[in-house]
Design a protein around this motif. Sequence first.
Motif, PDB file in Angstrom:
ATOM      1  N   TRP A 153       0.824  -1.200   0.000  1.00  0.00           N
ATOM      2  CA  TRP A 153       0.000   0.000   0.000  1.00  0.00           C
ATOM      3  C   TRP A 153       0.858   1.251   0.000  1.00  0.00           C
ATOM      4  N   CYS A 154       0.579   2.145  -0.924  1.00  0.00           N
ATOM      5  CA  CYS A 154       1.145   3.492  -0.901  1.00  0.00           C
ATOM      6  C   CYS A 154       0.060   4.430  -1.416  1.00  0.00           C
ATOM      7  N   THR A 155      -0.473   5.242  -0.533  1.00  0.00           N
ATOM      8  CA  THR A 155      -1.591   6.127  -0.869  1.00  0.00           C
ATOM      9  C   THR A 155      -1.079   7.478  -1.348  1.00  0.00           C
ATOM     10  N   GLY A 156      -1.783   8.043  -2.326  1.00  0.00           N
ATOM     11  CA  GLY A 156      -1.465   9.382  -2.823  1.00  0.00           C
ATOM     12  C   GLY A 156      -0.416   9.412  -3.914  1.00  0.00           C
ATOM     13  N   SER A 190       2.455   0.046  -9.023  1.00  0.00           N
ATOM     14  CA  SER A 190       1.442  -0.702  -9.751  1.00  0.00           C
ATOM     15  C   SER A 190       0.416   0.267 -10.323  1.00  0.00           C
ATOM     16  N   ALA A 191      -0.547  -0.280 -11.053  1.00  0.00           N
ATOM     17  CA  ALA A 191      -1.726   0.513 -11.401  1.00  0.00           C
ATOM     18  C   ALA A 191      -2.487   0.815 -10.116  1.00  0.00           C
ATOM     19  N   PRO A 192      -3.299   1.877 -10.081  1.00  0.00           N
ATOM     20  CA  PRO A 192      -4.109   2.149  -8.890  1.00  0.00           C
ATOM     21  C   PRO A 192      -4.933   0.925  -8.497  1.00  0.00           C
ATOM     22  N   VAL A 204      -1.520   2.650  -4.577  1.00  0.00           N
ATOM     23  CA  VAL A 204      -0.843   1.695  -5.444  1.00  0.00           C
ATOM     24  C   VAL A 204      -0.007   0.751  -4.592  1.00  0.00           C
ATOM     25  N   GLY A 205       0.472  -0.320  -5.208  1.00  0.00           N
ATOM     26  CA  GLY A 205       1.536  -1.119  -4.633  1.00  0.00           C
ATOM     27  C   GLY A 205       2.861  -0.652  -5.206  1.00  0.00           C
ATOM     28  N   LEU A 206       3.948  -0.948  -4.519  1.00  0.00           N
ATOM     29  CA  LEU A 206       5.272  -0.538  -4.971  1.00  0.00           C
ATOM     30  C   LEU A 206       6.212  -1.735  -5.016  1.00  0.00           C
ATOM     31  N   ARG A 207       6.983  -1.828  -6.080  1.00  0.00           N
ATOM     32  CA  ARG A 207       8.089  -2.777  -6.148  1.00  0.00           C
ATOM     33  C   ARG A 207       9.382  -1.993  -5.940  1.00  0.00           C
ATOM     34  N   LEU A 208      10.101  -2.332  -4.870  1.00  0.00           N
ATOM     35  CA  LEU A 208      11.410  -1.736  -4.615  1.00  0.00           C
ATOM     36  C   LEU A 208      12.461  -2.743  -5.072  1.00  0.00           C
ATOM     37  N   ASP A 209      13.114  -2.412  -6.158  1.00  0.00           N
ATOM     38  CA  ASP A 209      14.054  -3.350  -6.787  1.00  0.00           C
ATOM     39  C   ASP A 209      15.481  -2.822  -6.624  1.00  0.00           C
ATOM     40  N   GLY A 210      15.951  -2.878  -5.367  1.00  0.00           N
ATOM     41  CA  GLY A 210      17.294  -2.373  -5.099  1.00  0.00           C
ATOM     42  C   GLY A 210      17.344  -0.856  -5.123  1.00  0.00           C
ATOM     43  N   LEU A 211      16.434  -0.217  -4.407  1.00  0.00           N
ATOM     44  CA  LEU A 211      16.390   1.243  -4.353  1.00  0.00           C
ATOM     45  C   LEU A 211      17.455   1.733  -3.366  1.00  0.00           C
ATOM     46  N   ASP A 212      18.416   2.479  -3.854  1.00  0.00           N
ATOM     47  CA  ASP A 212      19.486   2.990  -3.005  1.00  0.00           C
ATOM     48  C   ASP A 212      19.059   4.313  -2.364  1.00  0.00           C
ATOM     49  N   VAL A 213      19.189   4.361  -1.052  1.00  0.00           N
ATOM     50  CA  VAL A 213      18.808   5.536  -0.274  1.00  0.00           C
ATOM     51  C   VAL A 213      20.030   6.010   0.501  1.00  0.00           C
TER      52      VAL A 213
END
Length: 356
Positions: A153-156, A190-192, A204-213
């Motif tokens: 879940w990621c809103t907005g 993802s799509a809404p 939406v949903g989120l795929r974090l594929d090696g996100l460097d922070v």
Amino acid sequence: MTETAPVGYPPRRSDPVATAGVLAEQLAPGAAATERDGVRRAVLDRFAAGGLHGLLGPAEAGGTGTPVSTYREVAELLAGADGNTWFVWFQHNPVVKLLAASANDALRDRWLRALCTGTTQTGVAYSHVRAPRTVVRADRIPGGWRLTGDVAWCTGWGLADLVLLGATADDGRVVLALVPMVAGPALVPSAPLALAAMGGTSTVGLRLDGLDVADDDVVSVTDGESWAAGDALANANVQPSTFGVARAALAGLRGHDGETAAVLAERLYDVRDRAYRLADERPPADDVEEKLATRAEALLLGVEITSAFLASVGGRGMDLAHPAQRWAREAQFHLIQAQTGAVRAATLARIRAGAA
């Protein structure tokens, strides 16, 4: 709804309840359309113009530093008028609070004033950290962290500028990082999502594929047990929005069945008073079971009140343009919003007790 503000709007920033009242009156007639067509950033910017994005922020950073009682009244008004817009706005508030308390001085200096004034707005994506297993992994890399996993879940999405992401390190520590809400190879939305309630919130949903922070973008790194304990204590209390939806439906019910409304009003304002007294007068770690039981009582009473309004209206209440069915769905949503294992257990225990 119109994008044009009425003459004299917004009210003084020093009166957030008046601001929320004006906004509620404007938003309520178009709430069904907002759920259908989606929340607009222009409306959120009107919230910001009235000072509503800095309610939990310090005055020295552009916030209003208002009492928690004021924040609650604002949240109740907005949630009852237009749950979708309320929910997108709601995401912003914990980020302001967390950033104000962050030990990362540079990050706080970079973003806190913009968040308090609402010129920069945020979403959150860390509820998965409550899961008993690691959902998003944080691996230490030189100068920062690499985040990998799937966020449910990621809103907005597309409405905010930043998102607060949560992840869990191998040693159980919880990493919270503030990053741009911009899609890329390592941050894939993802799509809404098609939702039974809050369908206009661009969730939406989120795929974090090696996100460097980078460390510069990290709000906090907290021992996992300490984070979970603090989160559980905070969420033992009733969310003001629960009362906001119930109060709105109760007002509608009064026009159809005053007798039933009077009975339910007495119960609602009793549990509301007890809930806020528990939150205000008891330390966070005290009387947790009573707080959880009160939250469960409020949640189920919200379902009961919205159901009563729907029943009083009859079949026309099932029209998607009618608020009765929307408030009923939103009351169901509140059963699972910010739900911890302890909240779930308390809710089910109250249902069992009522069936006995």
